[in-house]
Design a protein around this motif. Structure first.
Motif, PDB file in Angstrom:
ATOM      1  N   THR A   1       0.968  -1.320  -0.014  1.00  0.00           N
ATOM      2  CA  THR A   1       0.000   0.125   0.003  1.00  0.00           C
ATOM      3  C   THR A   1       0.972   1.207   0.082  1.00  0.00           C
ATOM      4  N   PRO A   2       1.266   1.869  -1.195  1.00  0.00           N
ATOM      5  CA  PRO A   2       2.045   2.939  -1.178  1.00  0.00           C
ATOM      6  C   PRO A   2       1.452   4.087  -0.942  1.00  0.00           C
ATOM      7  N   ARG A   3       1.067   4.488   0.373  1.00  0.00           N
ATOM      8  CA  ARG A   3       0.347   5.529   0.794  1.00  0.00           C
ATOM      9  C   ARG A   3       1.083   5.720   2.313  1.00  0.00           C
ATOM     10  N   ALA A   4       1.045   6.985   2.628  1.00  0.00           N
ATOM     11  CA  ALA A   4       1.458   7.157   4.223  1.00  0.00           C
ATOM     12  C   ALA A   4       0.892   8.452   4.734  1.00  0.00           C
ATOM     13  N   ALA A   5       1.100   8.601   5.946  1.00  0.00           N
ATOM     14  CA  ALA A   5       0.894   9.966   6.694  1.00  0.00           C
ATOM     15  C   ALA A   5       2.010  10.179   7.585  1.00  0.00           C
ATOM     16  N   LEU A   6       2.326  11.410   7.571  1.00  0.00           N
ATOM     17  CA  LEU A   6       3.490  11.971   8.381  1.00  0.00           C
ATOM     18  C   LEU A   6       2.904  12.798   9.537  1.00  0.00           C
ATOM     19  N   LEU A   7       3.490  12.953  10.577  1.00  0.00           N
ATOM     20  CA  LEU A   7       3.345  13.923  11.502  1.00  0.00           C
ATOM     21  C   LEU A   7       4.560  14.286  12.312  1.00  0.00           C
ATOM     22  N   PHE A   8       4.510  15.550  12.035  1.00  0.00           N
ATOM     23  CA  PHE A   8       5.642  16.443  12.826  1.00  0.00           C
ATOM     24  C   PHE A   8       5.267  16.988  14.165  1.00  0.00           C
ATOM     25  N   HIS A   9       5.599  16.771  15.328  1.00  0.00           N
ATOM     26  CA  HIS A   9       5.176  17.534  16.387  1.00  0.00           C
ATOM     27  C   HIS A   9       6.283  18.125  17.085  1.00  0.00           C
ATOM     28  N   TRP A  10       6.177  19.546  17.153  1.00  0.00           N
ATOM     29  CA  TRP A  10       7.361  20.251  17.687  1.00  0.00           C
ATOM     30  C   TRP A  10       6.671  21.036  19.273  1.00  0.00           C
ATOM     31  N   LYS A  11       6.958  20.315  20.326  1.00  0.00           N
ATOM     32  CA  LYS A  11       5.901  20.498  21.581  1.00  0.00           C
ATOM     33  C   LYS A  11       6.779  21.855  22.122  1.00  0.00           C
ATOM     34  N   SER A  12       7.740  22.339  21.756  1.00  0.00           N
ATOM     35  CA  SER A  12       8.237  23.645  22.248  1.00  0.00           C
ATOM     36  C   SER A  12       7.637  24.865  21.382  1.00  0.00           C
ATOM     37  N   LEU A  13       7.012  24.607  20.101  1.00  0.00           N
ATOM     38  CA  LEU A  13       6.362  25.592  19.574  1.00  0.00           C
ATOM     39  C   LEU A  13       4.870  25.476  19.717  1.00  0.00           C
ATOM     40  N   ARG A  14       4.406  24.218  20.381  1.00  0.00           N
ATOM     41  CA  ARG A  14       2.958  23.969  20.364  1.00  0.00           C
ATOM     42  C   ARG A  14       2.393  24.062  18.797  1.00  0.00           C
ATOM     43  N   ARG A  15       3.127  23.073  17.944  1.00  0.00           N
ATOM     44  CA  ARG A  15       2.646  22.971  16.667  1.00  0.00           C
ATOM     45  C   ARG A  15       2.861  21.698  16.329  1.00  0.00           C
ATOM     46  N   GLN A  16       1.942  21.292  15.275  1.00  0.00           N
ATOM     47  CA  GLN A  16       2.308  20.355  14.564  1.00  0.00           C
ATOM     48  C   GLN A  16       1.614  20.121  13.188  1.00  0.00           C
ATOM     49  N   ILE A  17       2.605  19.287  12.356  1.00  0.00           N
ATOM     50  CA  ILE A  17       1.775  19.418  10.638  1.00  0.00           C
ATOM     51  C   ILE A  17       1.798  17.975  10.430  1.00  0.00           C
ATOM     52  N   ARG A  18       0.455  17.597   9.698  1.00  0.00           N
ATOM     53  CA  ARG A  18      -0.092  16.534   9.195  1.00  0.00           C
ATOM     54  C   ARG A  18       0.225  16.506   7.926  1.00  0.00           C
ATOM     55  N   ILE A  19       0.555  15.303   7.245  1.00  0.00           N
ATOM     56  CA  ILE A  19       0.981  15.116   5.747  1.00  0.00           C
ATOM     57  C   ILE A  19       0.368  13.789   5.316  1.00  0.00           C
ATOM     58  N   GLU A  20      -0.366  13.767   4.172  1.00  0.00           N
ATOM     59  CA  GLU A  20      -0.832  12.392   3.624  1.00  0.00           C
ATOM     60  C   GLU A  20      -0.617  12.652   2.208  1.00  0.00           C
ATOM     61  N   GLY A  21      -0.456  11.253   1.642  1.00  0.00           N
ATOM     62  CA  GLY A  21      -0.239  11.157   0.149  1.00  0.00           C
ATOM     63  C   GLY A  21       0.435   9.715  -0.217  1.00  0.00           C
ATOM     64  N   PRO A  22       0.531   9.813  -1.521  1.00  0.00           N
ATOM     65  CA  PRO A  22       1.338   8.439  -2.030  1.00  0.00           C
ATOM     66  C   PRO A  22       2.774   8.413  -1.752  1.00  0.00           C
ATOM     67  N   VAL A  23       3.426   7.218  -1.787  1.00  0.00           N
ATOM     68  CA  VAL A  23       4.809   7.093  -1.370  1.00  0.00           C
ATOM     69  C   VAL A  23       5.384   6.555  -2.680  1.00  0.00           C
ATOM     70  N   THR A  24       6.609   6.988  -3.195  1.00  0.00           N
ATOM     71  CA  THR A  24       7.390   6.431  -4.217  1.00  0.00           C
ATOM     72  C   THR A  24       8.928   6.431  -3.868  1.00  0.00           C
ATOM     73  N   PRO A  25       9.564   5.604  -4.488  1.00  0.00           N
ATOM     74  CA  PRO A  25      11.047   5.450  -3.801  1.00  0.00           C
ATOM     75  C   PRO A  25      11.549   6.560  -4.711  1.00  0.00           C
ATOM     76  N   VAL A  26      12.618   7.116  -4.016  1.00  0.00           N
ATOM     77  CA  VAL A  26      13.491   8.033  -4.586  1.00  0.00           C
ATOM     78  C   VAL A  26      14.595   7.186  -5.573  1.00  0.00           C
ATOM     79  N   SER A  27      15.350   8.065  -6.649  1.00  0.00           N
ATOM     80  CA  SER A  27      16.166   7.576  -7.575  1.00  0.00           C
ATOM     81  C   SER A  27      17.471   6.832  -6.697  1.00  0.00           C
ATOM     82  N   ALA A  28      18.048   5.926  -7.667  1.00  0.00           N
ATOM     83  CA  ALA A  28      19.198   5.448  -6.726  1.00  0.00           C
ATOM     84  C   ALA A  28      20.425   6.369  -6.816  1.00  0.00           C
TER      85      ALA A  28
END
Length: 192
Positions: free
Chosen positions: A70-97
């Motif tokens: 299943t080449p899809r993923a979600a990412l979560l950045f959580h920066w407690k000191s800044l009291r912020r987070q970023i959520r990212i969702e989308g397809p995943v592909t390998p990077v080039s060699a």
């Protein structure tokens, strides 16, 4: 505040790099197993831009196996000191060699050797077994460059949705969401 999600990410990420004591580039990576079981772990962001967010791993790891199915993923950045987070969702592909080779070459020698010695995510009978494998690999590559293992490389999450969350008093948080369209991004707000 920028109306381009990548410019906003860059702004927040720069602030996080200055304020977070450890691993400001740490992000939770969520994948899904073939049986539908969600799986999440921390990885490190190693590149980002309008084409996506890049991390590296052993291609024989659990996460890589799940992404192969299943080449899809979600990412979560959580920066407690800044009291912020970023959520990212989308397809995943390998990077080039070439991209994987370049990043691998930038890693410390010990990390390079560890990539050869580790059967990431597989059962390990005891720590001594891994340490012995590491020493064997160290001897194998002594005096020369350590090439990238053929089973090791990068993955790029291409965002279709990016949400920026800011903590506010009394749980009256601010949530700003960007959704990719055929021509750019739609922007909106979400209730806290």
């Amino acid at each position: 505040m920028p109306d381009d999600p990548f410019a906003l990410f860059d702004l927040w990420y720069t602030e996080a790099r200055a304020s977070e004591l450890n691993d400001s580039n740490a992000m939770a990576l969520a994948t899904v197993a073939p049986d539908g079981q969600p799986s999440v772990r921390m990885v490190l962001l190693k590149g980002h831009g309008p084409d996506g967010f890049v991390f590296y791993t052993n291609g024989e790891s659990r996460k890589a196996g799940e992404l192969a199915v299943t080449p899809r993923a979600a990412l979560l950045f959580h920066w407690k000191s800044l009291r912020r987070q970023i959520r990212i969702e989308g397809p995943v592909t390998p990077v080039s060699a070439a991209e994987s080779d370049a990043y691998f070459a930038s890693r410390s020698r010990d990390s390079q050797l560890g990539a050869w010695a580790s059967d990431q995510s597989r059962p390990l009978p005891d720590r001594a077994t891994f340490e012995a494998r590491y020493e064997d690999v160290r001897a194998r590559f002594e005096g020369g460059d350590v090439p990238r293992p053929p089973h090791w490389g990068g993955y790029r999450v291409t965002p279709e949705r990016i949400e920026f969350w800011m903590d506010r008093e009394h749980r009256l948080h601010e949530r700003r969401v960007f959704t990719r369209t055929g021509t750019g991004w739609d922007e909106g707000l979400l209730y806290p």
